[in-house]
Design a protein around this motif. Sequence first.
Motif, PDB file in Angstrom:
ATOM      1  N   MET A 190       0.862  -1.173   0.000  1.00  0.00           N
ATOM      2  CA  MET A 190       0.000   0.000   0.000  1.00  0.00           C
ATOM      3  C   MET A 190       0.907   1.234   0.000  1.00  0.00           C
ATOM      4  O   MET A 190       2.070   1.142   0.391  1.00  0.00           O
ATOM      5  CB  MET A 190      -0.859   0.031   1.266  1.00  0.00           C
ATOM      6  N   VAL A 192       1.138   5.557   1.126  1.00  0.00           N
ATOM      7  CA  VAL A 192       0.517   6.511   2.049  1.00  0.00           C
ATOM      8  C   VAL A 192      -0.620   7.244   1.330  1.00  0.00           C
ATOM      9  O   VAL A 192      -1.715   7.395   1.879  1.00  0.00           O
ATOM     10  CB  VAL A 192       1.558   7.510   2.603  1.00  0.00           C
ATOM     11  N   ASP A 193      -0.389   7.661   0.090  1.00  0.00           N
ATOM     12  CA  ASP A 193      -1.457   8.344  -0.647  1.00  0.00           C
ATOM     13  C   ASP A 193      -2.647   7.417  -0.867  1.00  0.00           C
ATOM     14  O   ASP A 193      -3.797   7.842  -0.805  1.00  0.00           O
ATOM     15  CB  ASP A 193      -0.935   8.866  -1.996  1.00  0.00           C
ATOM     16  N   ILE A 195      -3.568   4.972   1.075  1.00  0.00           N
ATOM     17  CA  ILE A 195      -4.254   4.858   2.369  1.00  0.00           C
ATOM     18  C   ILE A 195      -5.141   6.076   2.599  1.00  0.00           C
ATOM     19  O   ILE A 195      -6.286   5.956   3.030  1.00  0.00           O
ATOM     20  CB  ILE A 195      -3.230   4.692   3.519  1.00  0.00           C
ATOM     21  N   MET A 196      -4.616   7.255   2.263  1.00  0.00           N
ATOM     22  CA  MET A 196      -5.411   8.467   2.464  1.00  0.00           C
ATOM     23  C   MET A 196      -6.659   8.459   1.569  1.00  0.00           C
ATOM     24  O   MET A 196      -7.712   8.947   1.953  1.00  0.00           O
ATOM     25  CB  MET A 196      -4.556   9.724   2.189  1.00  0.00           C
ATOM     26  N   CYS A 199      -9.172   6.230   3.089  1.00  0.00           N
ATOM     27  CA  CYS A 199      -9.777   6.808   4.296  1.00  0.00           C
ATOM     28  C   CYS A 199     -10.594   8.059   3.987  1.00  0.00           C
ATOM     29  O   CYS A 199     -11.140   8.684   4.895  1.00  0.00           O
ATOM     30  CB  CYS A 199      -8.690   7.152   5.315  1.00  0.00           C
TER      31      CYS A 199
ATOM     32  N   LYS B   7      -8.634   4.323  11.207  1.00  0.00           N
ATOM     33  CA  LYS B   7      -8.395   3.457  10.054  1.00  0.00           C
ATOM     34  C   LYS B   7      -7.071   3.838   9.392  1.00  0.00           C
ATOM     35  O   LYS B   7      -6.259   2.984   9.038  1.00  0.00           O
ATOM     36  CB  LYS B   7      -9.549   3.642   9.060  1.00  0.00           C
ATOM     37  N   GLU B   8      -6.851   5.159   9.256  1.00  0.00           N
ATOM     38  CA  GLU B   8      -5.611   5.649   8.634  1.00  0.00           C
ATOM     39  C   GLU B   8      -4.383   5.160   9.415  1.00  0.00           C
ATOM     40  O   GLU B   8      -3.437   4.606   8.833  1.00  0.00           O
ATOM     41  CB  GLU B   8      -5.644   7.186   8.613  1.00  0.00           C
ATOM     42  N   MET B  11      -3.876   1.362   9.045  1.00  0.00           N
ATOM     43  CA  MET B  11      -3.383   0.956   7.728  1.00  0.00           C
ATOM     44  C   MET B  11      -1.919   1.352   7.551  1.00  0.00           C
ATOM     45  O   MET B  11      -1.136   0.611   6.955  1.00  0.00           O
ATOM     46  CB  MET B  11      -4.244   1.560   6.617  1.00  0.00           C
ATOM     47  N   VAL B  12      -1.542   2.521   8.066  1.00  0.00           N
ATOM     48  CA  VAL B  12      -0.139   2.956   7.976  1.00  0.00           C
ATOM     49  C   VAL B  12       0.752   1.959   8.720  1.00  0.00           C
ATOM     50  O   VAL B  12       1.786   1.525   8.215  1.00  0.00           O
ATOM     51  CB  VAL B  12       0.047   4.388   8.524  1.00  0.00           C
ATOM     52  N   LYS B  14       0.193  -1.209   9.343  1.00  0.00           N
ATOM     53  CA  LYS B  14       0.222  -2.474   8.626  1.00  0.00           C
ATOM     54  C   LYS B  14       1.154  -2.395   7.409  1.00  0.00           C
ATOM     55  O   LYS B  14       1.973  -3.271   7.166  1.00  0.00           O
ATOM     56  CB  LYS B  14      -1.209  -2.807   8.182  1.00  0.00           C
ATOM     57  N   MET B  15       1.009  -1.292   6.669  1.00  0.00           N
ATOM     58  CA  MET B  15       1.812  -1.125   5.459  1.00  0.00           C
ATOM     59  C   MET B  15       3.296  -1.006   5.788  1.00  0.00           C
ATOM     60  O   MET B  15       4.132  -1.679   5.185  1.00  0.00           O
ATOM     61  CB  MET B  15       1.329   0.147   4.742  1.00  0.00           C
ATOM     62  N   GLU B  47       9.072   6.088  -2.489  1.00  0.00           N
ATOM     63  CA  GLU B  47       8.015   5.715  -3.441  1.00  0.00           C
ATOM     64  C   GLU B  47       6.705   5.388  -2.717  1.00  0.00           C
ATOM     65  O   GLU B  47       5.623   5.631  -3.232  1.00  0.00           O
ATOM     66  CB  GLU B  47       8.450   4.491  -4.268  1.00  0.00           C
ATOM     67  N   LEU B  48       6.824   4.837  -1.524  1.00  0.00           N
ATOM     68  CA  LEU B  48       5.618   4.492  -0.762  1.00  0.00           C
ATOM     69  C   LEU B  48       5.002   5.717  -0.086  1.00  0.00           C
ATOM     70  O   LEU B  48       3.914   5.642   0.465  1.00  0.00           O
ATOM     71  CB  LEU B  48       5.938   3.424   0.289  1.00  0.00           C
ATOM     72  N   GLY B  49       5.719   6.830  -0.101  1.00  0.00           N
ATOM     73  CA  GLY B  49       5.160   8.071   0.445  1.00  0.00           C
ATOM     74  C   GLY B  49       5.560   8.364   1.878  1.00  0.00           C
ATOM     75  O   GLY B  49       4.895   9.131   2.568  1.00  0.00           O
ATOM     76  N   LEU B  50       6.671   7.759   2.336  1.00  0.00           N
ATOM     77  CA  LEU B  50       7.049   7.927   3.741  1.00  0.00           C
ATOM     78  C   LEU B  50       7.864   9.198   4.010  1.00  0.00           C
ATOM     79  O   LEU B  50       8.202   9.478   5.151  1.00  0.00           O
ATOM     80  CB  LEU B  50       7.841   6.699   4.229  1.00  0.00           C
ATOM     81  N   MET B  53       4.821  12.550   4.816  1.00  0.00           N
ATOM     82  CA  MET B  53       3.502  12.153   5.322  1.00  0.00           C
ATOM     83  C   MET B  53       2.644  13.292   5.865  1.00  0.00           C
ATOM     84  O   MET B  53       1.519  13.469   5.415  1.00  0.00           O
ATOM     85  CB  MET B  53       3.658  11.043   6.370  1.00  0.00           C
ATOM     86  N   GLY B  61       2.993  16.386  -0.243  1.00  0.00           N
ATOM     87  CA  GLY B  61       2.810  15.550   0.947  1.00  0.00           C
ATOM     88  C   GLY B  61       1.508  14.769   0.869  1.00  0.00           C
ATOM     89  O   GLY B  61       0.835  14.765  -0.163  1.00  0.00           O
ATOM     90  N   SER B  62       1.189  14.086   1.978  1.00  0.00           N
ATOM     91  CA  SER B  62      -0.019  13.249   1.982  1.00  0.00           C
ATOM     92  C   SER B  62      -1.062  13.693   3.000  1.00  0.00           C
ATOM     93  O   SER B  62      -2.135  13.118   3.077  1.00  0.00           O
ATOM     94  CB  SER B  62       0.347  11.792   2.279  1.00  0.00           C
ATOM     95  N   GLU B  63      -0.710  14.710   3.831  1.00  0.00           N
ATOM     96  CA  GLU B  63      -1.646  15.234   4.837  1.00  0.00           C
ATOM     97  C   GLU B  63      -2.141  14.171   5.807  1.00  0.00           C
ATOM     98  O   GLU B  63      -3.322  14.123   6.125  1.00  0.00           O
ATOM     99  CB  GLU B  63      -2.821  15.960   4.166  1.00  0.00           C
ATOM    100  N   THR B  64      -1.247  13.304   6.254  1.00  0.00           N
ATOM    101  CA  THR B  64      -1.640  12.377   7.316  1.00  0.00           C
ATOM    102  C   THR B  64      -1.615  13.156   8.627  1.00  0.00           C
ATOM    103  O   THR B  64      -1.080  14.262   8.695  1.00  0.00           O
ATOM    104  CB  THR B  64      -0.641  11.214   7.460  1.00  0.00           C
TER     105      THR B  64
END
Lengths: 266, 379
Positions: A190, A192-193, A195-196, A199, B7-8, B11-12, B14-15, B47-50, B53, B61-64
């Motif tokens: 998965m 991060v994007d 997942i967002m 959600c 949930k966010e 999932m983070v 787990k990933m 690449e996974l967006g870490l 975040m 960014g991803s706005e987590t």
Amino acid sequence: MKIIVCAKQVPDTNEIKINPETGTLMRDGVPSILNPDDANALEMALEIKDNNPDTEITVISMGPPQAKVMLEECIALGADKCILISDRAVGGSDTWATSNAIAAAVRKLDGFDLIIAGRQAIDGDTAQVGPQTAEKLDIPQVTYVKEYKFSDDMKSVEVKRALEDGYQIIDVKLPCMLTAIKELNTPRYMTVDGIMRACDPNLEIKVWGAADIEVDLDKVGLKASPTNVFRSFTPKPKGKGVYIEGDTPKEKSQNLVTGLKAKHII
Amino acid sequence: MDFNPTKEQEMVRKMVRKFAETEIKPIAAEIDEQAIYPYATMKRAAELGLMGMPFPKKYGGSETDYISYVTAIEELSRVCGSHGVIVQTHCALCTWPILTYGTEEQKNKYLPDLCTGKKLGAFGLTEPNAGTDAAGQETTAVDMGDHWLINGTKIFISGGGIADVYVIMAMTDKSKGNRGITSFIIEKGTPGFYSPKHEKKMGIRGSIASELVFEDCKIPKENMLGKLGKGFKTAMTSLDVGRLGIAAQALGIAQGAFDETVEYMKNRKQFGKSLDKFQALAFEMANMYNQIEMSRLLLYKAADRRSQGLPSTLEAAQAKLACSETAMYVTTKAVQFHGGYGYIKDYPIERMMRDAKITEIYEGTSEVMKMVIAGSVFK
């Protein structure tokens, strides 16, 4: 291209325990996951989308409401849409009844070019739902796909089908059903994007009941299922194997023959 | 108050756990042994967006939320503390100050590449004579009219020589003390800026720390970050964010050592029974389990306050003190319970103990954390 991926939520273990009294699977305390072969099916769809960005991937699953969690992970992996067939009327379906429901749901969708399913689920190990669904939709199917290559016009696909003692290369016209094995690819993580997106409160995983898919109620559910589970049990573990000793192949085979004779097998 | 992960956040976890277990765990011992920066896995992490975040989507960014962010660092550090600190330094000490204090031009220029991990960020405050007393900066920046001229030396800089973008503190007016410090953005490859040596460290050896040298290094006027004389504030507020990351790193190391020890104790037999059947050891494990959970609650509380935009300097200091002390306590006991096996490199435990120590030192020592907390108690 429109791709449908069939996925199932399964308990995360290859050593499922069976309740000896009821003969049913004991799911308590076992985390649920996307069935591993289905993850390969989704990965193939995602690879196609990587190369053809206008591809739309719809994941269909049938199961209890909590299977939504697995579908959200499919979104986080990159699927566009997910549909969960969930209704008491379809509960207890065997593979025949399940494929009736899935085929009915597929007919409600706006067409497709390709359906990809996992070879089999790790809980039931039947490998029947994909092929049965293809039969009911009257489309060609190739099972155990380990490699694939689309024609330039994307109207057919050449697939390598794994067999026990070799492989077949089959050219199949779209639309068709392929079932994926683990050798096909390595499923991605998965993001991060992703997942967002999963959600995002605006994202809705559609839950369809029996009425939504307009399926005959006498073709789904426990009562409609021709398969009756007579008994489920944990097989007794086999005894420890014997390692045949010997310095040379000849000596080893002599020892093997001696052993077999001693047991009056030969 | 809700103690359940969203949930966010779930999932983070787990990933990142799957990624860390599959890709990082197999190389963790090697990058430690050889002190090599893990380029390949860091590229995958990007690449996974870490790498971006908690930052705005507008800049890549991803706005987590910040709990998801610390969860990711915790999970990376659970198998390798080096990966955890690389992500945290990049995010908290370079990307965050540029986002918070940068001009729109600076944000547009640097943030998209930083948030997507195409470029790596670093931060330079510490000097040979300015450690905890960070105000004693000897690096100078002189306004030459059309450019700034930087001279001086920074030490122990995480990512030094590897990173592409550096947020650097320098003295612009010594007579003003703290208020004479200004921060600047300096890019790798700028003439007069080089990193001559990598430090030989006890732990987190996959995260490279280097000396940075500035010799008549000319940087454009527009590379001043924030206002003149406000560099100390930039550094201190960045370190508040950094303390969340280091707390998460410490927590992850503690959890990783604990999980390894649970498995070891179930399998290791002495006097005819497995180690978990010895009450003296099992009770200590109960204590370790509790310490980890208490530290985690402090960290998530601090991270949640940051997500909500509430003041969190005190909470970040509490979390960092608790998590880093827990990391030292748990890893030391983990080595003890592994016995001789804990002391050799066949098991990851000795590495985890070496990695844990730094969390009591950088981003402000435990003593500084106590100064912050005591300052709040006796205000």
